[in-house]
Design a protein around this motif. Structure first.
Motif, PDB file in Angstrom:
ATOM      1  N   GLU A 376       0.838  -0.515  -0.151  1.00 11.85           N
ATOM      2  CA  GLU A 376      -0.036   0.221  -0.163  1.00 11.85           C
ATOM      3  C   GLU A 376       0.967   1.415  -0.314  1.00 11.85           C
ATOM      4  N   ASP A 377       2.161   1.362   1.003  1.00 14.96           N
ATOM      5  CA  ASP A 377       2.682   2.670   0.855  1.00 14.96           C
ATOM      6  C   ASP A 377       3.158   2.174  -0.211  1.00 14.96           C
ATOM      7  N   THR A 378       4.009   1.484  -1.026  1.00 18.98           N
ATOM      8  CA  THR A 378       4.644   1.900  -2.748  1.00 18.98           C
ATOM      9  C   THR A 378       3.919   2.443  -3.517  1.00 18.98           C
ATOM     10  N   GLY A 379       2.109   2.860  -3.481  1.00 17.75           N
ATOM     11  CA  GLY A 379       1.738   3.093  -4.037  1.00 17.75           C
ATOM     12  C   GLY A 379       0.479   1.632  -5.487  1.00 17.75           C
ATOM     13  N   TYR A 380       1.259   0.408  -4.856  1.00 14.71           N
ATOM     14  CA  TYR A 380       1.364  -0.137  -5.582  1.00 14.71           C
ATOM     15  C   TYR A 380      -0.557  -1.128  -5.371  1.00 14.71           C
ATOM     16  N   MET A 381      -0.629  -1.401  -4.148  1.00 12.50           N
ATOM     17  CA  MET A 381      -2.106  -1.669  -4.331  1.00 12.50           C
ATOM     18  C   MET A 381      -3.286  -1.468  -4.979  1.00 12.50           C
ATOM     19  N   ALA A 382      -2.823   0.521  -5.216  1.00  7.28           N
ATOM     20  CA  ALA A 382      -4.084   1.403  -5.846  1.00  7.28           C
ATOM     21  C   ALA A 382      -4.099   1.060  -7.396  1.00  7.28           C
ATOM     22  N   ARG A 383      -2.582   0.623  -7.722  1.00  2.00           N
ATOM     23  CA  ARG A 383      -2.234   0.200  -9.092  1.00  2.00           C
ATOM     24  C   ARG A 383      -3.180  -1.077  -9.329  1.00  2.00           C
ATOM     25  N   ALA A 384      -2.343  -2.400  -8.072  1.00  2.00           N
ATOM     26  CA  ALA A 384      -3.766  -3.316  -8.220  1.00  2.00           C
ATOM     27  C   ALA A 384      -5.484  -2.747  -8.321  1.00  2.00           C
ATOM     28  N   ALA A 385      -6.117  -2.103  -7.343  1.00  2.00           N
ATOM     29  CA  ALA A 385      -7.381  -1.395  -8.022  1.00  2.00           C
ATOM     30  C   ALA A 385      -7.689  -1.106  -8.956  1.00  2.00           C
ATOM     31  N   PHE A 386      -6.751  -0.731  -9.878  1.00  2.00           N
ATOM     32  CA  PHE A 386      -7.550   0.097 -11.127  1.00  2.00           C
ATOM     33  C   PHE A 386      -6.994  -1.289 -12.430  1.00  2.00           C
ATOM     34  N   ILE A 387      -6.251  -1.963 -11.749  1.00  2.00           N
ATOM     35  CA  ILE A 387      -6.548  -3.669 -12.957  1.00  2.00           C
ATOM     36  C   ILE A 387      -7.626  -3.986 -12.459  1.00  2.00           C
TER      37      ILE A 387
END
Length: 728
Positions: A376-387
């Motif tokens: 989450e802190d790296t910003g990846y979880m937002a990308r996962a939501a986008f995917i």
């Protein structure tokens, strides 16, 4: 004691600043009446104690979602002495929209220009003095995750608190958005009507109320309707909206938003200059071109999840073994030194196995939550939501539904609460009804227990990942079914912010791990303790009260001791005697009677060959899971009478060893058990939240009923498919 509110957009680094300011002197709870998380803490500034409250991240105060309502309600209270508006320096224009609303409160404000390191890397330069002058408050540059600028921020907070004057004219002293002659004229008219009720304007200006009524803020409309001047206010609102929409050609919320963004755009043009930001942008674009790729995005997400769970298994095994050894020592010590009796049996045979078998998985849960926090802190979880957003829309779910589903990996209860950010009722109800299918951390001990008992480490990791993937697949399929059957209509679009990639701060990750672990420990000390006690009672009575059986055991014990065997051999024989004694009690207990009544229900997937006379024990464990899924493991430890220690050289826990050797369960039926645990009715807390959010006993009953039916069906199909493929 001054009260300071931290307000800002999501992903602006607000919580990092809060942690830096308060350190360990903060606590986490819930806002009164809701399950939205509330953080508050203390900080000492020059000998003055200051309370810091971390508000939910929000883009505006229009009160359309629950987070916005909470933030708006708290900020408007007279007890808030200072507002610290946290601004993402690298996204200043977007963040200033909320600032335009905060300025209308006419409260002392400090502006924390956070993430200055990101802004510098992007080539952004900000004239701090000009920004401070235009906003009417001190601006402090900070980097929250590195604790840079915190001393200056503390000093600015104290200065703002000490200089606040409750008697000052609230209409003077701070800048505000100029909405134009037409809008300002209607705002004045509406403000005059609001002032008819002195209670409304006791702490907030008529202008504040007028603007909120024009943009249709639900809390403002409800309070105005309840006012004794409600009729006049409503008539003026309708007249003002009709006039403005007729003259300016758009609805009032859009007109107000345009002026606010215009103010923000002009302010940024005045104070900020940007040099070459190409390198920073190129890095983000290169990463996003791979991580959010239409073809590669989902496989990469699955690989990351497999890696996370493999890490959880491999690293978690070492502290897990240590805790298991400690619980075994506690069991042996208590059994050796406590006097014989029912209370000793409760502690030794009920509490220690029940609570200990769950606590042993604490390291695995903390590692998993730490990995999720890191992502989450790296910003990846937002990308996962986008995917996943594209897939969600394809299956009939709202794009925002993925956020509650991701939250459900921690706990289904706050995941259902998080659906309050979804505006459309149909989209919200669909998400509420499918969120319990997402595998929460409470189910994780069940997966780890069975995967460790019946699968090799890598296969076990794949099995656990498969449960989480299956949960999402079932949620999406159920959403499609609900969309085409009960909630027909198109779902609304979803715009998602993708924050910049950042290197996480390990201290923040560790704090999140501890918070999740402490919640788990509290459950172990309350719900699981109570559940283990109840299960022990049901598993030991009426057999424990059978004096003839007790006398027989004592006679056999004395016979073994009279043989004067070597100490190790005597201990082994006594342990075997106790194990057999507890088994006889268990087989005649209330739990056995109840489990045998339910045995035909669970037999198709737990005992398809009718070769497990004690399969009823698994049914008892699953039934206990209706209260809380954590109790399943504790119940299995009690009903399966796991020994305190695993055999020497064993790589599994005592309960895992007992299940593997004595339960008659196979890898296939263990997998079916995991599937049923994933899908069937969630814990009572989640059921209560469904009732609270839907306000419908019918929908709550539907959720419980179709969860049980679907769980049974999928578990049975797991066995049928496995046997067809030769995995009997």
């Amino acid at each position: 004691m001054p009260t300071v509110a931290l307000a800002g957009n999501p992903n602006c680094g607000k919580t990092s600043l809060f942690n830096g300011l308060t350190g360990a002197r903060h606590h986490v709870g819930n806002w009164p009446g809701v399950t939205v998380e509330k953080r508050s803490g203390m900080v000492e500034v020059d000998g003055v104690s200051v309370e810091i409250v971390d508000l939910p991240g929000t883009y505006s105060l229009s009160a359309q979602s629950e987070d916005e309502r909470i933030a708006s309600s708290f900020l408007s209270q007279p007890g808030v002495d200072v507002i610290v508006n946290v601004l993402d320096a690298s996204n200043l224009e977007r963040n200033l929209y909320l600032t335009t609303q905060l300025l209308e409160l006419r409260k002392p404000m400090v502006f924390a220009l956070n993430m200055m390191d990101d802004a510098v890397r992007q080539g952004l330069e900000v004239d701090m003095e000009a920004l401070s002058r235009l906003l009417g408050g001190r601006v402090v540059a900070t980097v929250g995750n590195r604790k840079e600028g915190l001393d200056d921020l503390k000093a600015a907070i104290l200065q703002a608190a000490q200089n606040s004057d409750p008697a000052r004219d609230p209409t003077q002293g701070s800048p505000r958005v100029a909405y134009g002659d037409d809008i300002e004229g209607e705002v004045r008219k509406l403000a005059e009507e609001v002032r008819r009720d002195e209670k409304l304007t006791e702490h907030l200006s008529g202008r504040w109320w007028a603007l909120r009524l024009l943009e249709g803020a639900r809390d403002a409309v409800e309070q105005a309707e309840a006012s004794h001047a409600g009729k006049a206010i409503r008539q003026q609102v309708e007249a003002s909206r009709a006039f403005l929409e007729g003259h300016l050609g758009d609805d009032c919320p859009t007109l107000l938003a345009e002026r606010r963004y215009g103010f923000a755009r002009g302010l940024v043009a005045e104070v900020a200059t940007r040099r070459n930001a190409k390198a920073e942008r190129d890095l983000t674009d290169r990463l996003d071109s791979v991580l959010t790729n239409r073809v590669l995005g989902i496989p990469i997400f699955l690989v990351i999840m497999v890696a996370v769970y493999t890490l959880t298994f491999v690293i978690g095994k070492y502290p897990q073994d240590a805790i298991g050894a400690g619980m075994g020592w506690l069991h042996d010590t208590a059994a050796a030194h406590l006097p014989p009796g029912e209370l000793t049996s409760l502690f030794v045979d009920g509490v220690i196995p029940g609570v200990g078998s769950v606590v042993v998985f604490l390291p695995s849960i903390m590692i998993l939550m730490g990995c999720v926090s890191f992502l989450e802190d790296t910003g990846y979880m937002a990308r996962a939501a986008f995917i996943m957003d594209r897939l969600m829309h394809l299956m009939g779910l709202h794009g925002k539904s993925f956020i509650p589903l991701v939250m459900g990996m921690g706990c289904n209860t706050p995941a259902i609460q998080a659906t309050r950010t979804i505006e459309a009722k149909s989209d919200r109800f669909i998400t509420i009804l499918v969120a319990p299918f997402v595998s929460c951390s409470a189910r994780l001990p069940v997966y780890i227990l069975l995967a460790g008992a019946f699968f090799k480490p890598f296969q076990g990791a794949l099995a656990v990942v498969a449960m989480h993937v299956l949960g999402f697949v079932v949620a999406i399929a159920a959403g499609k079914f609900l969309r085409v059957s009960f909630f027909r209509g198109e779902n609304t679009p979803f715009v998602m912010e993708l924050p910049p990639y950042r290197l996480p701060v390990l201290r923040t990750t560790a704090l999140h791990m501890w918070e999740k672990g402490s919640v788990f420990l509290r459950k172990a000390g309350t719900v699981i303790f109570a559940g283990a006690t109840l299960v022990w009672f049901l598993s030991n009575y009426p057999g424990l009260a059978d004096r003839a059986l007790t006398a027989e055991r004592q006679t056999q014990k004395e016979a073994i001791q009279a043989q004067k065997l070597p100490e190790a051999e005597e201990k082994e024989k006594l342990d075997d005697l106790d194990f057999a004694y507890r088994g006889r009690i268990m087989n005649s207990s209330l739990a056995a009677r109840f489990g045998k009544v339910l045995q035909p229900v669970f037999r198709p997937f737990l005992d398809p060959d009718r070769r497990r006379p004690e399969a009823w024990k698994d049914g008892v464990a699953l039934t206990a899971g209706f209260v809380a899924k954590e109790i399943v493991v504790g119940t299995m430890a009690v009903v399966h009478q796991a020994k305190a220690e695993a055999p020497e050289g064993a790589e599994t826990t005592p309960l895992q060893q007992s299940l593997r050797e004595n339960s008659g369960m196979t890898p296939l039926t263990a997998l079916a058990f995991m599937v049923f645990t994933l899908i069937y009715t969630p814990c009572l807390g989640t059921v209560g939240m469904i009732l609270k959010e839907t306000r419908s006993w019918a929908w709550t009953g539907f959720s419980v009923g179709y969860g049980i039916g679907l769980g049974w069906t999928l578990a049975w199909l797991t066995v049928v498919a496995g046997r067809a493929l030769g995995f009997a």
